[in-house]
Design an enzyme around this catalytic site. Structure first.
Site, PDB file in Angstrom:
ATOM      1  N   GLY A  12       0.776  -1.233   0.000  1.00 51.46           N
ATOM      2  CA  GLY A  12       0.000   0.000   0.000  1.00 51.46           C
ATOM      3  C   GLY A  12       0.809   1.284   0.000  1.00 51.46           C
ATOM      4  N   ASN A  14       1.877   3.006  -2.614  1.00 56.73           N
ATOM      5  CA  ASN A  14       1.312   3.951  -3.592  1.00 56.73           C
ATOM      6  C   ASN A  14       0.046   4.601  -3.049  1.00 56.73           C
ATOM      7  OD1 ASN A  14       2.687   4.275  -6.332  1.00 56.73           O
ATOM      8  ND2 ASN A  14       2.874   2.065  -5.964  1.00 56.73           N
ATOM      9  N   ARG A  64     -14.476 -15.141 -10.585  1.00 57.64           N
ATOM     10  CA  ARG A  64     -14.086 -13.783 -10.966  1.00 57.64           C
ATOM     11  C   ARG A  64     -15.295 -12.870 -11.237  1.00 57.64           C
ATOM     12  NH1 ARG A  64      -9.484 -11.733 -12.336  1.00 57.64           N
ATOM     13  NH2 ARG A  64      -8.581 -13.788 -12.632  1.00 57.64           N
ATOM     14  N   ARG A  90      -4.881  -8.402  -9.456  1.00 57.53           N
ATOM     15  CA  ARG A  90      -5.908  -9.195 -10.136  1.00 57.53           C
ATOM     16  C   ARG A  90      -6.228  -8.540 -11.465  1.00 57.53           C
ATOM     17  NH1 ARG A  90      -9.484 -12.507  -7.491  1.00 57.53           N
ATOM     18  NH2 ARG A  90     -11.168 -11.852  -8.845  1.00 57.53           N
ATOM     19  N   LEU A  92      -8.894  -7.400 -14.085  1.00 63.85           N
ATOM     20  CA  LEU A  92     -10.313  -7.053 -13.985  1.00 63.85           C
ATOM     21  C   LEU A  92     -11.085  -7.680 -15.141  1.00 63.85           C
ATOM     22  CD1 LEU A  92     -10.264  -3.266 -13.000  1.00 63.85           C
ATOM     23  CD2 LEU A  92      -9.953  -5.288 -11.564  1.00 63.85           C
ATOM     24  N   HIS A 108       2.127   0.614 -12.986  1.00 65.40           N
ATOM     25  CA  HIS A 108       2.906  -0.593 -13.275  1.00 65.40           C
ATOM     26  C   HIS A 108       4.394  -0.239 -13.265  1.00 65.40           C
ATOM     27  CE1 HIS A 108       3.672  -4.590 -14.805  1.00 65.40           C
ATOM     28  NE2 HIS A 108       4.550  -4.041 -15.633  1.00 65.40           N
ATOM     29  N   ASP A 140      -7.981  -1.389 -19.294  1.00 64.03           N
ATOM     30  CA  ASP A 140      -9.006  -2.081 -20.078  1.00 64.03           C
ATOM     31  C   ASP A 140      -8.899  -3.567 -19.735  1.00 64.03           C
ATOM     32  OD1 ASP A 140      -6.845  -3.033 -21.490  1.00 64.03           O
ATOM     33  OD2 ASP A 140      -7.126  -1.668 -23.179  1.00 64.03           O
TER      34      ASP A 140
HETATM   35  C1  GAR Z   1       4.066  -1.332  -7.126  1.00 58.08           C
HETATM   36  O1  GAR Z   1       5.420  -1.388  -7.503  1.00 58.08           O
HETATM   37  C2  GAR Z   1       3.176  -1.385  -8.349  1.00 58.08           C
HETATM   38  O2  GAR Z   1       3.713  -0.697  -9.448  1.00 58.08           O
HETATM   39  C3  GAR Z   1       3.135  -2.878  -8.596  1.00 58.08           C
HETATM   40  O3  GAR Z   1       2.994  -3.437  -7.322  1.00 58.08           O
HETATM   41  C4  GAR Z   1       3.651  -2.603  -6.368  1.00 58.08           C
HETATM   42  C5  GAR Z   1       2.684  -2.296  -5.251  1.00 58.08           C
HETATM   43  O4  GAR Z   1       3.340  -1.614  -4.234  1.00 58.08           O
HETATM   44  N1  GAR Z   1       2.042  -3.222  -9.461  1.00 58.08           N
HETATM   45  C6  GAR Z   1       2.113  -4.171 -10.398  1.00 58.08           C
HETATM   46  O5  GAR Z   1       3.110  -4.845 -10.597  1.00 58.08           O
HETATM   47  C7  GAR Z   1       0.856  -4.322 -11.216  1.00 58.08           C
HETATM   48  N2  GAR Z   1       1.066  -5.192 -12.339  1.00 58.08           N
HETATM   49  P1  GAR Z   1       2.527  -0.844  -3.120  1.00 58.08           P
HETATM   50  O6  GAR Z   1       1.514  -1.846  -2.557  1.00 58.08           O
HETATM   51  O7  GAR Z   1       3.550  -0.464  -2.091  1.00 58.08           O
HETATM   52  O8  GAR Z   1       1.853   0.340  -3.766  1.00 58.08           O
END
Ligand code: GAR
Length: 199
Positions: A12, A14, A64, A90, A92, A108, A140
Site C-alpha cells: 500500500g 502507492n 471472478r 488481479r 479485472l 505498473h 481495459d
Molecule cells: C508497485 O510497484 C506497483 O507498481 C506494482 O505493485 C507494487 C505495489 O506496491 N504493481 C504491479 O506490478 C501491477 N502489475 P505498493 O503496494 O507499495 O503500492
C-alpha cells in the site's frame, strides 16, 4: 470533491503516497474507499490508521465474475468517480472495465509496453535494459495495456539488484501516480487512438 476508490492487495505504499497528497491538499480529491482482496494487506491497516474507509473483500474461492460484480457494487454505492489500482494483483473482468470506462487507473513498475505482468523489475534486469521506469495507464480488459497517462524513466545501474531498482522505480511511482490522478480528474484530456493528449 471527486471521490477516489483505491484497490490494493499488499503493502500500500502507492496508496499512502496518494493519501499524503490528498491530506496536504496537493491532490484535490477524497478517498471514498480502500478495498483489498487480501484481508492481511498492510495497506488496509494504513487506511484504518488514517480513518479512511477500509473494506475487506476476500477474493479467495470466489468466481471472478461474482467477485468483480460485488466490487463494482461497493464502488458504485460509495459514489466513486475514479478507481485507482495500487498494487491490486488481479486482472479485472470485461464487465468491471465496462462499468467504469476510462475511470480506472493502474500503476505498473516498467515502461509499458515493456515487461507487463508480474515481477516487472526482475524482467527488466534480466533483459538487460539500461532504462526502465513506471507507467500510469487507463485499465481495459487486457493486461497492463490501456492508454498511457504518464511515465517516468529510471536508469538501470550495473550494480542494481531487483530490490535497489524497485526502490528507485517506487519513488517515481509515488510521484507520478498523484500527478496522473490530478490530470485525469481535471478532465482536460482526450483520447486520440491510443494516445492521451491534453485538451
Ligand atoms: C508497485 O510497484 C506497483 O507498481 C506494482 O505493485 C507494487 C505495489 O506496491 N504493481 C504491479 O506490478 C501491477 N502489475 P505498493 O503496494 O507499495 O503500492
Amino acid at each position: 470533491m471527486k471521490r477516489l476508490g483505491i484497490l490494493l492487495s499488499g503493502r500500500g505504499s502507492n496508496f499512502e503516497a496518494i493519501a499524503n497528497n490528498v491530506a496536504s491538499g496537493r491532490l484535490e480529491a477524497e478517498i471514498a474507499a480502500v478495498i483489498s482482496n487480501r484481508p492481511e494487506a498492510p495497506g488496509l491497516q494504513i487506511a484504518r490508521e488514517r480513518g479512511l474507509p477500509a473494506v475487506v473483500m476476500p477474493s479467495k474461492g470466489v468466481a471472478r465474475e461474482d467477485y468483480d460484480r460485488s466490487v463494482v457494487a461497493e464502488l458504485t454505492k460509495r459514489g466513486v468517480d475514479l478507481i485507482c489500482l495500487a498494487g491490486f494483483m488481479r486482472l479485472l473482468s470485461a464487465d468491471f472495465c465496462r462499468a467504469f470506462p476510462m475511470r480506472i487507473l493502474n500503476i505498473h513498475p516498467s515502461l509499458l509496453p515493456a515487461f507487463p505482468g508480474l515481477d516487472a523489475q526482475k524482467q527488466a534486469l534480466e533483459h538487460g535494459v539500461k532504462i526502465s521506469g513506471c507507467t500510469v495507464h487507463f485499465v481495459d480488459e487486457l493486461l497492463d495495456a490501456g492508454p498511457i497517462v504518464l511515465q517516468a524513466a529510471v536508469l538501470v545501474l550495473d550494480q542494481d539488484t531487483v530490490d535497489s531498482l524497485s526502490a528507485r522505480i517506487l519513488a517515481e511511482e509515488h510521484r507520478i501516480y498523484s500527478e496522473a490522478i490530478r490530470i485525469v480528474l481535471s478532465g482536460r484530456w482526450r483520447i486520440e487512438g491510443r494516445r492521451v493528449v491534453a485538451g
